[in-house]
Design a protein around this motif. Structure first.
Motif, PDB file in Angstrom:
ATOM      1  N   ASP A   1       0.516   6.443 -12.686  1.00  0.00           N
ATOM      2  CA  ASP A   1       1.124   7.729 -13.062  1.00  0.00           C
ATOM      3  C   ASP A   1       1.165   7.892 -14.579  1.00  0.00           C
ATOM      4  O   ASP A   1       0.909   8.980 -15.098  1.00  0.00           O
ATOM      5  CB  ASP A   1       2.547   7.824 -12.491  1.00  0.00           C
ATOM      6  N   THR A   2       1.501   6.794 -15.270  1.00  0.00           N
ATOM      7  CA  THR A   2       1.530   6.847 -16.733  1.00  0.00           C
ATOM      8  C   THR A   2       0.147   7.152 -17.294  1.00  0.00           C
ATOM      9  O   THR A   2      -0.007   7.975 -18.208  1.00  0.00           O
ATOM     10  CB  THR A   2       2.037   5.517 -17.309  1.00  0.00           C
ATOM     11  N   LEU A   3      -0.868   6.496 -16.729  1.00  0.00           N
ATOM     12  CA  LEU A   3      -2.239   6.745 -17.177  1.00  0.00           C
ATOM     13  C   LEU A   3      -2.648   8.182 -16.890  1.00  0.00           C
ATOM     14  O   LEU A   3      -3.306   8.828 -17.722  1.00  0.00           O
ATOM     15  CB  LEU A   3      -3.191   5.771 -16.474  1.00  0.00           C
TER      16      LEU A   3
ATOM     17  N   GLY B   1       0.810  -1.220   0.000  1.00  0.00           N
ATOM     18  CA  GLY B   1       0.000   0.000   0.000  1.00  0.00           C
ATOM     19  C   GLY B   1       0.837   1.262   0.000  1.00  0.00           C
ATOM     20  O   GLY B   1       0.539   2.226  -0.719  1.00  0.00           O
ATOM     21  N   LEU B   2       1.906   1.284   0.789  1.00  0.00           N
ATOM     22  CA  LEU B   2       2.754   2.477   0.833  1.00  0.00           C
ATOM     23  C   LEU B   2       3.523   2.660  -0.475  1.00  0.00           C
ATOM     24  O   LEU B   2       3.753   3.788  -0.908  1.00  0.00           O
ATOM     25  CB  LEU B   2       3.719   2.382   2.016  1.00  0.00           C
ATOM     26  N   ALA B   3       3.932   1.541  -1.092  1.00  0.00           N
ATOM     27  CA  ALA B   3       4.598   1.652  -2.407  1.00  0.00           C
ATOM     28  C   ALA B   3       3.630   2.137  -3.475  1.00  0.00           C
ATOM     29  O   ALA B   3       4.018   2.847  -4.409  1.00  0.00           O
ATOM     30  CB  ALA B   3       5.192   0.300  -2.806  1.00  0.00           C
ATOM     31  N   ARG B   4       2.349   1.774  -3.337  1.00  0.00           N
ATOM     32  CA  ARG B   4       1.341   2.140  -4.339  1.00  0.00           C
ATOM     33  C   ARG B   4       0.860   3.578  -4.196  1.00  0.00           C
ATOM     34  O   ARG B   4       0.696   4.290  -5.188  1.00  0.00           O
ATOM     35  CB  ARG B   4       0.144   1.166  -4.201  1.00  0.00           C
ATOM     36  N   TRP B   5       0.652   4.046  -2.954  1.00  0.00           N
ATOM     37  CA  TRP B   5      -0.023   5.327  -2.778  1.00  0.00           C
ATOM     38  C   TRP B   5       0.805   6.420  -2.075  1.00  0.00           C
ATOM     39  O   TRP B   5       0.374   7.556  -2.047  1.00  0.00           O
ATOM     40  CB  TRP B   5      -1.320   5.117  -1.997  1.00  0.00           C
TER      41      TRP B   5
ATOM     42  N   GLU C   1       2.212  -0.798  -9.919  1.00  0.00           N
ATOM     43  CA  GLU C   1       0.863  -0.234  -9.986  1.00  0.00           C
ATOM     44  C   GLU C   1       0.903   1.288  -9.956  1.00  0.00           C
ATOM     45  O   GLU C   1       0.151   1.959 -10.662  1.00  0.00           O
ATOM     46  CB  GLU C   1       0.015  -0.767  -8.827  1.00  0.00           C
ATOM     47  N   ARG C   2       1.774   1.827  -9.120  1.00  0.00           N
ATOM     48  CA  ARG C   2       1.909   3.284  -9.044  1.00  0.00           C
ATOM     49  C   ARG C   2       2.405   3.851 -10.363  1.00  0.00           C
ATOM     50  O   ARG C   2       1.909   4.869 -10.850  1.00  0.00           O
ATOM     51  CB  ARG C   2       2.868   3.651  -7.916  1.00  0.00           C
TER      52      ARG C   2
END
Length: 372
Positions: free
Chosen positions: A151-153, A85-89, A146-147
């Motif tokens: 970000d790309t999207l 979760g911390l890596a994602r958000w 996922e992050r």
């Protein structure tokens, strides 16, 4: 708290509750283990809203596990979930901190758990350590990817929005330019005709007062024509205008006939069969050229308009025998530039200038293959 934050809070709270229920269920016979499992699971409830607090809370609960328990509880699944979760958000720094703490726990947890067993060997600890560390690293990598995808999207959507806004602005600018061209052509030509008729009529009435109604009738008709065209344009902009076909050869002939014996139209070759957009362009080029003729050529000058159609192109020539390069000008006109823009937009070429033997000439060529 915004609606989006509320949804995030509720989703994380439900996740924390589900993990807590399962973890406590497995440790139900040990109330200390149940409380610690509940505490560790609770950190998931604010992993996105308060990520630093969640990390500190989870680390504290994990340390309490090591100090107070002799066996791991199922709530240790919170560690990779929190790392993910911390890596994602969260920010990169906090995500790496969580990864480091998670790896430390992945090494210390199995060593601590197996250390309570007298028969445990160091070699027996390698597999659990590697497995736990692998799970933590995989959770971090998965969250980071996922992050990156998000970000790309987001960047792609921003670029699409910028491109859409730019396209809208360009379309609006082109529409404003088109409106300015039409207003210029309508108003300039009609007012020039009115001015010429008024000037000529003044001299005519001085010689023959009985012809005053004739002069005034011409001026009134030209004024009504200009007003009707402007009304049509306003109606078109409002979206309530009825369909009007583009001007054809008869409209061009009527345009030239308004000047009486001062202008002559000659159509050479076969009658041109062209699309409505190009027909309107030719009409406006002739109209603007005649406007300039009335303004600058002089009261005694005459103009010849020739439309010549070949197999692959249609050319239009407007030539007068007026003042040419000696014609006065205030330098504020946009007629030639407007004509050039129209012709270029239709895929054609245009030249305009004084001719050596006096007078002025506008010559435009339009390729017919550009017309569908």
């Amino acid at each position: 708290m915004t609606t989006g934050d509320s949804r995030v809070w509720v989703a994380d709270l439900l996740l924390a509750g589900a993990v807590a229920v399962i973890s406590v269920g497995f440790a139900l016979t040990d109330w200390v283990a149940s409380l610690l499992a509940l505490a560790l699971s609770a950190s998931l409830a604010f992993r996105r809203t308060y990520p630093v607090v969640a990390l500190v809370w989870a680390t504290t609960a994990a340390v309490a596990h090591a100090l107070l328990l002799t066996n791991l509880t199922l709530s240790v699944v919170v560690v990779p979930m929190l790392v993910h979760g911390l890596a994602r958000w969260s920010g990169r720094g906090l995500a790496l901190t969580a990864l480091g703490i998670g790896l430390a726990g992945a090494v210390a947890g199995p060593l601590w758990s197996l250390s309570w067993r007298a028969e445990a060997k160091l070699s027996d600890m390698l597999v659990p350590v590697a497995a736990c560390a692998g799970v933590v690293i995989a959770a971090h990598v998965f969250g980071q990817r996922e992050r990156e995808r998000a970000d790309t999207l987001l960047v792609r959507r921003r670029l699409e929005r910028i491109e859409h806004d730019r396209a809208v602005q360009e379309a609006a600018a082109e529409e404003r330019t088109q409106i300015a061209r039409e207003v210029h052509d309508i108003v300039a030509h009609s007012l020039s005709m009115i001015a010429v008729q008024a000037e000529g009529g003044r001299a005519l009435v001085t010689r023959d007062p009985s012809r005053a109604p004739e002069v005034l009738t011409v001026i009134a008709e030209e004024s009504r024509t200009a007003l009707n065209e402007i009304r049509d344009m306003v109606s078109l902009l409002r979206g309530d205008a009825a369909y009007r076909p583009a001007p054809g050869l008869m409209d061009i002939k009527d345009l030239v006939d308004r000047l009486g014996d001062r202008a002559h139209l000659d159509i050479a070759g076969r009658p041109p069969v062209i699309g409505p957009v190009l027909t309107l362009t030719i009409y406006r080029v002739i109209q603007e050229s005649l406007t300039n003729f009335l303004r600058h050529a002089g009261p005694k000058a005459k103009a010849a308009i020739t439309i010549t159609t070949a197999e692959t192109s249609t050319s239009v020539t407007i030539r007068d025998n007026g003042r040419g390069s000696t014609a006065p000008t205030d330098g504020k006109g946009h007629g030639l530039r407007t004509m050039h823009e129209r012709v270029t937009a239709s895929g054609g070429t245009m030249s305009a200038g004084a001719v050596p033997d006096g007078g002025f000439e506008v010559h435009a060529v339009f390729p017919l293959e550009r017309v569908s």
